[in-house]
Design a protein around this motif. Structure first.
Motif, PDB file in Angstrom:
ATOM      1  N   HIS A  73      26.699 -26.008   5.748  1.00 48.79           N
ATOM      2  CA  HIS A  73      27.422 -25.049   4.908  1.00 48.79           C
ATOM      3  C   HIS A  73      27.813 -23.767   5.639  1.00 48.79           C
ATOM      4  O   HIS A  73      28.125 -22.762   5.013  1.00 48.79           O
ATOM      5  CB  HIS A  73      26.576 -24.712   3.679  1.00 48.79           C
ATOM      6  CG  HIS A  73      26.301 -25.915   2.842  1.00 48.79           C
ATOM      7  ND1 HIS A  73      25.213 -26.719   3.061  1.00 48.79           N
ATOM      8  CD2 HIS A  73      27.013 -26.471   1.847  1.00 48.79           C
ATOM      9  CE1 HIS A  73      25.247 -27.723   2.202  1.00 48.79           C
ATOM     10  NE2 HIS A  73      26.329 -27.606   1.461  1.00 48.79           N
ATOM     11  N   SER A  84      30.773 -21.579   4.708  1.00 48.37           N
ATOM     12  CA  SER A  84      30.734 -20.736   3.504  1.00 48.37           C
ATOM     13  C   SER A  84      30.456 -19.270   3.833  1.00 48.37           C
ATOM     14  O   SER A  84      30.636 -18.400   2.986  1.00 48.37           O
ATOM     15  CB  SER A  84      29.682 -21.251   2.515  1.00 48.37           C
ATOM     16  OG  SER A  84      28.378 -20.979   2.996  1.00 48.37           O
ATOM     17  N   CYS A 129      22.424 -27.132   9.239  1.00 49.35           N
ATOM     18  CA  CYS A 129      23.057 -26.702   7.998  1.00 49.35           C
ATOM     19  C   CYS A 129      24.514 -27.164   7.998  1.00 49.35           C
ATOM     20  O   CYS A 129      25.226 -27.003   8.986  1.00 49.35           O
ATOM     21  CB  CYS A 129      22.988 -25.192   7.879  1.00 49.35           C
ATOM     22  SG  CYS A 129      23.867 -24.545   6.441  1.00 49.35           S
ATOM     23  N   CYS A 169      19.447 -21.946   3.890  1.00 51.55           N
ATOM     24  CA  CYS A 169      20.443 -22.689   3.128  1.00 51.55           C
ATOM     25  C   CYS A 169      19.726 -23.365   1.973  1.00 51.55           C
ATOM     26  O   CYS A 169      18.867 -24.225   2.185  1.00 51.55           O
ATOM     27  CB  CYS A 169      21.148 -23.725   4.002  1.00 51.55           C
ATOM     28  SG  CYS A 169      22.354 -24.702   3.059  1.00 51.55           S
ATOM     29  N   PRO A 190      25.559 -21.085  -0.897  1.00 45.20           N
ATOM     30  CA  PRO A 190      24.392 -21.735  -0.306  1.00 45.20           C
ATOM     31  C   PRO A 190      23.498 -20.922   0.624  1.00 45.20           C
ATOM     32  O   PRO A 190      22.306 -21.183   0.712  1.00 45.20           O
ATOM     33  CB  PRO A 190      25.006 -22.895   0.472  1.00 45.20           C
ATOM     34  CG  PRO A 190      26.381 -22.440   0.809  1.00 45.20           C
ATOM     35  CD  PRO A 190      26.810 -21.584  -0.343  1.00 45.20           C
TER      36      PRO A 190
END
Length: 88
Positions: free
Chosen positions: A7, A10, A5, A78, A64
Motif C-alpha cells: 500500500h 497510498s 507492504c 500498515c 492503510p
C-alpha cells in the motif's frame, strides 16, 4: 523473503494536520501516543490511549498506513498488510 507492504502508493503526506489527536483536541480528552495517517494527515491517538482514534480512523476511511509521531521513533504500520516498516 520478508513480507512487503502493498500500500505504499497510498502515501500522500508526512505533514500532520494538528499538533495532537484531532478528536481528543475537539472533546478536551487526553492521549498517550500520536499516529499520523500517511494518506490524509489525520492525527489520531494510539491503541494504548482509551479512545484509539488512529485505529478508528483506519476503520472509517481504510487509509492503510500510519507513522508514529513520537520523538525518536521512526516506524510506520500498515493496517491492511499488518506489517511494520521504516519509510525513511
Amino acid at each position: 523473503m520478508p513480507a512487503r507492504c502493498t500500500h505504499l502508493e497510498s502515501i500522500k503526506t508526512d505533514e500532520p494536520n494538528t499538533d495532537g489527536c484531532e478528536e481528543c483536541l475537539a472533546t478536551g480528552d487526553t492521549w498517550v501516543h500520536l499516529r499520523l495517517c500517511r494518506q490524509c494527515g489525520h492525527v489520531g491517538c494510539c491503541d494504548e490511549s482509551k479512545n484509539k482514534h488512529a485505529t478508528k480512523h483506519f476503520k472509517k476511511t481504510r487509509h492503510p498506513i500510519i507513522t508514529s509521531l513520537e520523538p525518536g521513533e521512526n516506524w510506520s504500520w500498515c493496517f491492511v498488510d499488518e506489517i511494520d516498516m521504516e519509510l525513511g
